[in-house]
Design a protein around this motif. Structure first.
Motif, PDB file in Angstrom:
ATOM      1  N   LEU A  96       0.875  -1.184   0.000  1.00  0.00           N
ATOM      2  CA  LEU A  96       0.000   0.000   0.000  1.00  0.00           C
ATOM      3  C   LEU A  96       0.908   1.229   0.000  1.00  0.00           C
ATOM      4  O   LEU A  96       1.664   1.443   0.954  1.00  0.00           O
ATOM      5  N   GLY A 100      -2.901   3.639  -2.202  1.00  0.00           N
ATOM      6  CA  GLY A 100      -3.229   2.970  -3.461  1.00  0.00           C
ATOM      7  C   GLY A 100      -2.227   1.876  -3.796  1.00  0.00           C
ATOM      8  O   GLY A 100      -1.389   1.494  -2.970  1.00  0.00           O
ATOM      9  N   ILE A 101      -2.332   1.367  -5.012  1.00  0.00           N
ATOM     10  CA  ILE A 101      -1.381   0.358  -5.471  1.00  0.00           C
ATOM     11  C   ILE A 101      -0.145   1.073  -6.037  1.00  0.00           C
ATOM     12  O   ILE A 101      -0.235   2.244  -6.433  1.00  0.00           O
ATOM     13  N   LYS A 106       0.027  -0.451 -11.456  1.00  0.00           N
ATOM     14  CA  LYS A 106      -1.040   0.168 -12.265  1.00  0.00           C
ATOM     15  C   LYS A 106      -0.645   0.125 -13.743  1.00  0.00           C
ATOM     16  O   LYS A 106      -1.488  -0.121 -14.620  1.00  0.00           O
ATOM     17  N   ARG A 141       0.723  -3.601   4.374  1.00  0.00           N
ATOM     18  CA  ARG A 141       0.303  -2.239   4.680  1.00  0.00           C
ATOM     19  C   ARG A 141       0.892  -1.744   5.997  1.00  0.00           C
ATOM     20  O   ARG A 141       0.870  -2.472   6.990  1.00  0.00           O
ATOM     21  N   ASP A 151      -9.949   1.865   2.862  1.00  0.00           N
ATOM     22  CA  ASP A 151      -9.325   0.826   2.035  1.00  0.00           C
ATOM     23  C   ASP A 151      -9.894   0.871   0.616  1.00  0.00           C
ATOM     24  O   ASP A 151     -10.710   0.046   0.236  1.00  0.00           O
ATOM     25  N   GLN A 153      -7.965   0.437  -1.864  1.00  0.00           N
ATOM     26  CA  GLN A 153      -7.122  -0.475  -2.655  1.00  0.00           C
ATOM     27  C   GLN A 153      -7.842  -1.800  -2.940  1.00  0.00           C
ATOM     28  O   GLN A 153      -7.770  -2.331  -4.058  1.00  0.00           O
ATOM     29  N   HIS A 156     -10.483  -1.417  -5.625  1.00  0.00           N
ATOM     30  CA  HIS A 156      -9.816  -1.091  -6.890  1.00  0.00           C
ATOM     31  C   HIS A 156      -9.271  -2.362  -7.541  1.00  0.00           C
ATOM     32  O   HIS A 156      -9.504  -2.630  -8.734  1.00  0.00           O
TER      33      HIS A 156
END
Ligand code: FMN
Length: 202
Positions: A96, A100-101, A106, A141, A151, A153, A156
């Protein structure tokens, strides 16, 4: 039963990455199982550039009409799609970062989320084309977020995988890693136990 596992690492912290440590534990367990083979990809050691309009435009050109630059740009994504399609289980070791990632991960999703290859648009919305696969997310995390609205993430990742049709997704969380040694050790121990149980199901 035989299963082919594609493991994607995305920690920027090299050998100190906790998601990588979880991935190593997964690998050790998986190697003890008959019939499991594993390929590892590290999207930080071998980074993909940000997706841009030139690359997306290359996808729109028919293969036989592509110039050599368009051919190379399209091949970057298509080889990753082919790799994904060749495996039964996708394991994502995911830190994390800033809620986000990692941007490197991504960039990988930006290459494998391809209309016409891994999903298609229909009158009822997108439909995933990647069938019969499952995914495992090993989430590391610093803080504690799972089950809370912070959360973002988890949804997503679930939605990006779901877009392709990968709806069987297990999350293993190691949380609170920066919240004191005791908490970190307990979180890692519990995550390793969860991995042990998961590997038995592959
Ligand atoms: C650049 C950076 C950003 C981070 N952002 C967050 C964050 O938003 N929330 C959090 O709980 N931890 C955050 N952390 C802590 C990481 O989640 C933690 O170090 C975790 O172990 C990262 O996975 P890795 O060790 O596999 O890289 C951050 C760490 C780094 C290096």
């Amino acid at each position: 039963m035989t299963s082919k596992v594609l493991l994607i690492n995305s920690s920027i912290l090299g050998d100190n990455g906790q998601s990588r440590a979880l991935a190593e534990h997964f690998k050790a367990r998986a190697s003890a199982r008959d019939g499991l083979s594993l390929l590892e990809r590290d999207v930080v050691a071998e980074p993909l550039p940000h997706l841009d309009g030139t690359e997306v435009a290359s996808w729109m050109v028919a293969e036989e009409a592509r110039d050599s630059q368009q051919h190379d740009l399209a091949a970057r994504s298509e080889s990753l799609v082919d790799e994904l399609l060749a495996y039964d289980v996708l394991v994502l070791a995911v830190p994390l970062y800033n809620l986000g990632i990692p941007s490197q991960l991504k960039a990988w999703f930006d290459r494998v989320l391809r209309a016409g290859k891994t999903f298609r648009y229909t009158e009822n919305g997108p439909k995933g084309l990647v069938e019969g696969k499952r995914a495992v997310v090993l989430a590391a995390r610093g803080g504690q977020y799972a089950g809370t609205e912070l959360d973002s993430q988890t949804p997503h990742l679930r939605h990006m995988l779901g877009l392709m049709g990968i709806t069987e997704v297990d999350f293993v969380y190691a949380e609170g890693l920066n919240m004191g040694e005791g908490r970190r050790d307990a979180a890692l121990r519990e995550a390793r136990q969860a991995i042990d149980s998961l590997v038995e199901t592959l």
